[in-house]
Scaffold this active site. Structure first.
Site, PDB file in Angstrom:
ATOM      1  N   GLU A 135      25.659  34.446  11.952  1.00 44.80           N
ATOM      2  CA  GLU A 135      26.038  34.214  13.654  1.00 44.80           C
ATOM      3  C   GLU A 135      25.327  32.987  13.989  1.00 44.80           C
ATOM      4  O   GLU A 135      24.758  33.487  15.457  1.00 44.80           O
ATOM      5  CB  GLU A 135      26.841  34.834  14.697  1.00 44.80           C
ATOM      6  CG  GLU A 135      28.340  35.421  13.627  1.00 44.80           C
ATOM      7  CD  GLU A 135      29.287  36.146  14.490  1.00 44.80           C
ATOM      8  OE1 GLU A 135      28.994  36.481  15.719  1.00 44.80           O
ATOM      9  OE2 GLU A 135      30.137  36.970  14.059  1.00 44.80           O
ATOM     10  N   PRO A 136      24.434  32.326  13.422  1.00 46.78           N
ATOM     11  CA  PRO A 136      24.025  30.959  14.047  1.00 46.78           C
ATOM     12  C   PRO A 136      24.692  30.393  15.609  1.00 46.78           C
ATOM     13  O   PRO A 136      25.837  30.240  14.999  1.00 46.78           O
ATOM     14  CB  PRO A 136      23.202  30.329  12.951  1.00 46.78           C
ATOM     15  CG  PRO A 136      24.745  29.901  11.769  1.00 46.78           C
ATOM     16  CD  PRO A 136      24.852  31.618  11.905  1.00 46.78           C
TER      17      PRO A 136
END
Length: 614
Positions: free
Chosen positions: A294-295
């Protein structure tokens, strides 16, 4: 087959010769043209001409023609954009005028606003509900209804181990979680589970070897239930993290990047070899491997964007070095940023990517096709699939609307949008047993699951169950009237031979200030089905989802509510946990094969009608 790597694990291939021009869809676009408004009952309807390359649009509003214009807040969503017009602004007061502008949205964010604002003024409710009409052409040749909502479900947690201990109220969490997956498999037809996290199930032994015992047990339980995993190469295992104490979420996902990229590549490669040897090469070749952390939000990642891209490259090359048939992609970007940047990186560095994945909360998902299509044109490779691996109704935790009927039309709106623009839309999540939020503090606490702890079905589950029950192929369904295609939408299927037709129609808004309902947004729907057998008699069945039907929270509140039921209350709740089929009087088709039916359609509300030739 195990293929020979063309470069060291984590290393670079030669830069592709696709040019240096950024991919279309990653740069700002001009404002939409043709913006116009229509005054509706309880809302202002806005429409505009779509902009080629836009991923979505951001609606701005002002109390004055001169501004200032601010984006409309839908309430507890993580992306301000909507995927396409029309749009209904329900955060309004009847008789009060507002001014609107719209901006195109790309991977670079919003572009300029439309130069000329338009004015809208919502009408007050009349004596009765405003009217809409749903026209279905059952005589058109049906086409397959793509099951984007059935492809995968986010479990929010691997199936708990039997030794994980009791769950809320002393329940066996492992048993309840396994039952929840069986319910979504049987009731909705879910095929795969997204949520196989590495840090919980893979450990590093003292001698440096990887221990996959925990992961094996979890995968065995999934496969035994008839489900397949989406293998998440997610947060690094504690044994590989630069800082093992840097964790996030209740499951302890590590946010500290491995100091040795080659070691991380070894983990990804050895895991791939291990599951192929244990479950069969052909079986695993059909699984998805998602490189995920989940950048975007800094709390969920470690390092720069380029560092995250390099970790994706390391993992993708490691998996492909074992079996090029395995589909690998990512990065499950939170709130959908970085998708274009990742594709740019993969084009520039010639890194394999079979799908892009993202998660979103709140409104319907954006349209990422301008990014994937331009990537395919620039590289000559197949267009990556678009997978929304976590679509939640709300962004925050413990939001009461998640438990209510208000969320039911929202999930249907999201699915209908994804039918045109994505390959999968996974609901967040299967159950309220969540690694994100910890143990549920009460039965109805605003959890993200389709099912409560104890596996009572929420209205969102029933909405997807009705969607999965549509029989035959998809046929045209057009909505006209007050709030058409923005508040009220529909899907329809038919057999193609006049024997039956199904119509699913819903009424909802993303505006959380209307979560308790709004009389001005209730509608009376006239459903007209054409193309049936002339003069034939049809049996009619109706299913309803609203605050008074198939809403188990309403049942609990009528019982007095509280935190947790006792044994007697559990029995009453389980007896009420149904979606009754309501037979209506049979109807005869007209000489031209048309049947007309009137149904009430509150907001929020879902109605499903089935016509079966007697």
């Amino acid at each position: 087959m195990i293929t020979t790597p063309t470069a060291p694990i984590g290393g670079k291939r030669p830069v592709s010769c696709s040019g240096d021009r950024p991919l279309p869809g990653t740069l700002a676009l001009p404002a939409p043209t043709g913006l116009h408004s229509q005054d509706g009952t309880g809302h202002v309807l806005l429409d505009w001409d779509p902009v080629d390359g836009a991923l979505g649009y951001v609606v701005h509003r002002s109390d004055s023609v001169d501004g200032p214009f601010a984006p409309l807040d839908h309430g507890d969503g993580d992306v301000p954009a909507v995927p396409r017009p029309p749009y209904a602004d329900t955060r309004v007061e009847a008789g009060r005028g507002y001014w609107y502008k719209v901006a195109s949205w790309t991977d670079a964010g919003p572009g300029p606003l439309t130069p000329g604002p338009v004015r809208g003024c919502a009408r007050a409710r009349g004596i009765g509900p405003a009217a809409v009409a749903v026209c279905v052409d059952a005589g058109t040749a049906p086409v397959p209804l793509r099951g984007v909502w059935r492809r995968t479900i986010c479990s929010a947690h691997l199936p708990p181990s039997p030794d994980d201990g009791p769950g809320p109220g002393g329940a066996d969490a492992a048993v309840e979680h396994a039952e929840a997956l069986r319910i979504v498999l049987g009731g909705i037809g879910i095929r795969t589970v997204h949520g196989t996290f590495l840090p919980e199930r893979v450990t590093v032994r003292p001698d440096g070897r990887f221990d996959f015992t925990g992961l094996d047990a979890a995968l065995d339980r999934l496969l035994a239930a008839g489900l397949e995993p989406v293998v998440e190469l997610s947060f690094p295992s504690a044994g590989l993290a630069a800082d093992p104490c840097a964790t996030v979420l209740t499951r302890g996902g590590g946010t500290s990047a491995p100091p040795d990229g080659g070691r991380y590549g070894e983990l990804c490669r050895e895991l791939t070899v291990h599951v192929r040897e244990r479950h069969g090469a052909d079986e695993v070749a059909g699984w998805l491997f998602e490189v995920r952390n989940e950048p975007g939000p800094e709390v969920l990642r470690s390092g720069s964007q380029d560092a995250c891209h390099r970790r994706y490259e390391t993992a993708a090359r490691a998996v492909k070095s074992v079996d090029d048939r395995i589909r690998v992609g990512g990065r499950s970007s939170a709130a959908a940023p970085w998708v274009g940047a990742l594709l740019e990186f993969c084009r520039r560095e010639d890194v394999p990517i079979d799908f892009v994945s993202a998660r979103t909360r709140g409104d319907a998902p954006l349209d990422l096709r301008p990014l994937t299509r331009s990537f395919a044109r620039a590289t000559g490779r197949p267009e990556p699939e678009i997978l929304w691996t976590e679509r939640g109704f709300t962004a925050g935790r413990f939001q009461p609307a998640d438990d209510s009927a208000f969320a039911a039309p929202s999930v249907l709106r999201a699915v209908k949008s994804a039918l045109a623009s994505a390959d999968a839309l996974a609901s967040w999540a299967a159950t309220d047993h969540s690694a994100r939020s910890g143990s549920p503090p009460a039965l109805f606490h605003g959890g993200s699951g389709l099912l409560t702890a104890g596996n009572l079905r929420k209205p969102r589950f029933w909405a997807l169950r009705l969607l999965s029950g549509l029989a035959g192929g998809r046929v045209p369904a057009r909505v006209t009237g007050d709030g058409a295609e923005a508040l009220v939408e529909a899907l329809a299927t038919a057999a193609g031979d006049g024997t039956h037709a199904d119509v699913l129609v819903w009424n909802g808004t993303p505006d959380r200030t209307r979560a308790a309902g709004a009389a001005a947004l209730d509608r009376a729907a006239l459903v007209e089905v054409r193309g049936l057998t002339p003069r034939a008699v049809y049996d009619v069945t109706l299913w309803r989802v609203d605050e008074d039907h198939a809403d188990i929270r309403t049942v609990w509140e009528a019982m007095g509510g509280g935190d947790w039921p006792d044994a007697r209350q559990w029995a009453r709740l389980r007896a009420a946990d149904v979606l009754p089929a309501e037979p209506l009087p049979a109807v005869a088709a007209s000489p031209d094969g048309t049947v007309s039916l009137s149904v009430d359609l509150p907001m929020p509300g879902v109605r499903s009608l089935r016509l079966t030739r007697a």
